[in-house]
Design a protein around this motif. Structure first.
Motif, mmCIF file in Angstrom:
data_model
loop_
_atom_site.group_PDB
_atom_site.id
_atom_site.type_symbol
_atom_site.label_atom_id
_atom_site.label_comp_id
_atom_site.label_asym_id
_atom_site.label_seq_id
_atom_site.Cartn_x
_atom_site.Cartn_y
_atom_site.Cartn_z
ATOM 1 N N LEU A 9 -15.940 60.123 -42.183
ATOM 2 C CA LEU A 9 -17.186 59.544 -42.676
ATOM 3 C C LEU A 9 -18.388 60.391 -42.270
ATOM 4 C CD1 LEU A 9 -18.104 57.125 -44.294
ATOM 5 C CD2 LEU A 9 -18.273 55.831 -42.186
ATOM 6 N N ILE A 10 -18.361 60.946 -41.068
ATOM 7 C CA ILE A 10 -19.425 61.845 -40.611
ATOM 8 C C ILE A 10 -19.537 63.053 -41.538
ATOM 9 C CG2 ILE A 10 -20.031 63.481 -38.772
ATOM 10 C CD1 ILE A 10 -18.997 61.427 -36.761
ATOM 11 N N ASN A 16 -9.403 53.920 -42.075
ATOM 12 C CA ASN A 16 -9.801 52.603 -41.592
ATOM 13 C C ASN A 16 -11.103 52.201 -42.275
ATOM 14 O OD1 ASN A 16 -10.619 50.315 -40.126
ATOM 15 N ND2 ASN A 16 -9.522 51.027 -38.324
ATOM 16 N N MET A 17 -11.040 51.162 -43.084
ATOM 17 C CA MET A 17 -12.233 50.746 -43.824
ATOM 18 C C MET A 17 -13.308 50.148 -42.911
ATOM 19 S SD MET A 17 -10.891 47.519 -45.956
ATOM 20 C CE MET A 17 -9.769 46.346 -45.251
ATOM 21 N N LEU A 18 -12.922 49.736 -41.702
ATOM 22 C CA LEU A 18 -13.908 49.217 -40.757
ATOM 23 C C LEU A 18 -14.812 50.310 -40.198
ATOM 24 C CD1 LEU A 18 -11.802 46.603 -38.767
ATOM 25 C CD2 LEU A 18 -13.543 46.167 -40.495
ATOM 26 N N SER A 19 -14.454 51.572 -40.411
ATOM 27 C CA SER A 19 -15.295 52.664 -39.935
ATOM 28 C C SER A 19 -16.667 52.642 -40.618
ATOM 29 C CB SER A 19 -14.612 54.012 -40.145
ATOM 30 O OG SER A 19 -14.344 54.245 -41.499
ATOM 31 N N PHE A 20 -16.758 52.035 -41.807
ATOM 32 C CA PHE A 20 -18.035 51.919 -42.503
ATOM 33 C C PHE A 20 -18.966 50.927 -41.816
ATOM 34 C CE2 PHE A 20 -15.239 53.709 -45.631
ATOM 35 C CZ PHE A 20 -16.036 54.591 -46.324
ATOM 36 N N THR A 77 -10.993 56.529 -35.239
ATOM 37 C CA THR A 77 -11.543 57.842 -34.878
ATOM 38 C C THR A 77 -11.475 58.785 -36.062
ATOM 39 O OG1 THR A 77 -10.885 57.527 -32.581
ATOM 40 C CG2 THR A 77 -11.358 59.781 -33.282
ATOM 41 N N ARG A 78 -10.321 58.829 -36.710
ATOM 42 C CA ARG A 78 -10.165 59.704 -37.875
ATOM 43 C C ARG A 78 -11.060 59.252 -39.023
ATOM 44 N NH1 ARG A 78 -3.903 59.126 -38.088
ATOM 45 N NH2 ARG A 78 -4.562 57.181 -37.146
ATOM 46 N N GLY A 79 -11.170 57.941 -39.221
ATOM 47 C CA GLY A 79 -12.034 57.418 -40.275
ATOM 48 C C GLY A 79 -13.496 57.761 -40.054
ATOM 49 N N PRO A 95 -22.275 52.876 -38.348
ATOM 50 C CA PRO A 95 -23.701 52.525 -38.217
ATOM 51 C C PRO A 95 -24.013 51.776 -36.916
ATOM 52 C CG PRO A 95 -22.915 51.973 -40.404
ATOM 53 C CD PRO A 95 -21.720 52.362 -39.605
ATOM 54 N N LEU A 96 -23.120 50.876 -36.508
ATOM 55 C CA LEU A 96 -23.342 50.164 -35.249
ATOM 56 C C LEU A 96 -23.313 51.125 -34.066
ATOM 57 C CD1 LEU A 96 -21.196 46.948 -35.800
ATOM 58 C CD2 LEU A 96 -23.683 47.156 -35.864
#
Length: 104
Positions: free
Chosen positions: A59-60, A71-75, A53-55, A79-80
């Motif tokens: 990113l937004i 969290n690098m998975l936020s990238f 959530t924070r990531g 998009p998904l």
């Protein structure tokens, strides 16, 4: 039929409103506070979703480095999530058009 139209219109407002609200809120809005992750609360262990959530929030707001740190998975997830969100929007819009054409 009128209730269905109101519910669908409300969903559309929600779908459009949530991203706008997340853009208006500061990037650090979710940074403080107790974690809600069960793996952290019960086992004191970070899972793959911890910091998502924070990531995504960072990113937004184009804070790339902080988003990566949380969290690098936020990238991948953002998009998904955007694709799923758009599909949901167009599904509800199509339903609203169908309701309007049947009520005419």
């Amino acid at each position: 039929m009128k209730l269905k139209k109101i519910v669908t219109f409300s969903k559309l407002i929600f779908i459009v409103g949530v991203p706008i609200l997340l853009l208006i809120l500061p990037a650090t809005f979710f940074d403080d506070g107790q974690s809600l992750c069960l793996s952290q609360l019960i086992f004191n262990f970070e899972c793959y979703g911890c910091g998502m959530t924070r990531g995504i929030m960072h990113l937004i707001h184009f804070n790339i480095e902080e988003a990566f740190d949380y969290n690098m998975l936020s990238f991948i997830v953002l998009p998904l999530l955007g694709i799923i969100w758009m599909q949901w929007f167009f599904k509800e819009l199509k339903l609203l058009k169908r309701i309007n054409s049947h009520s005419s």
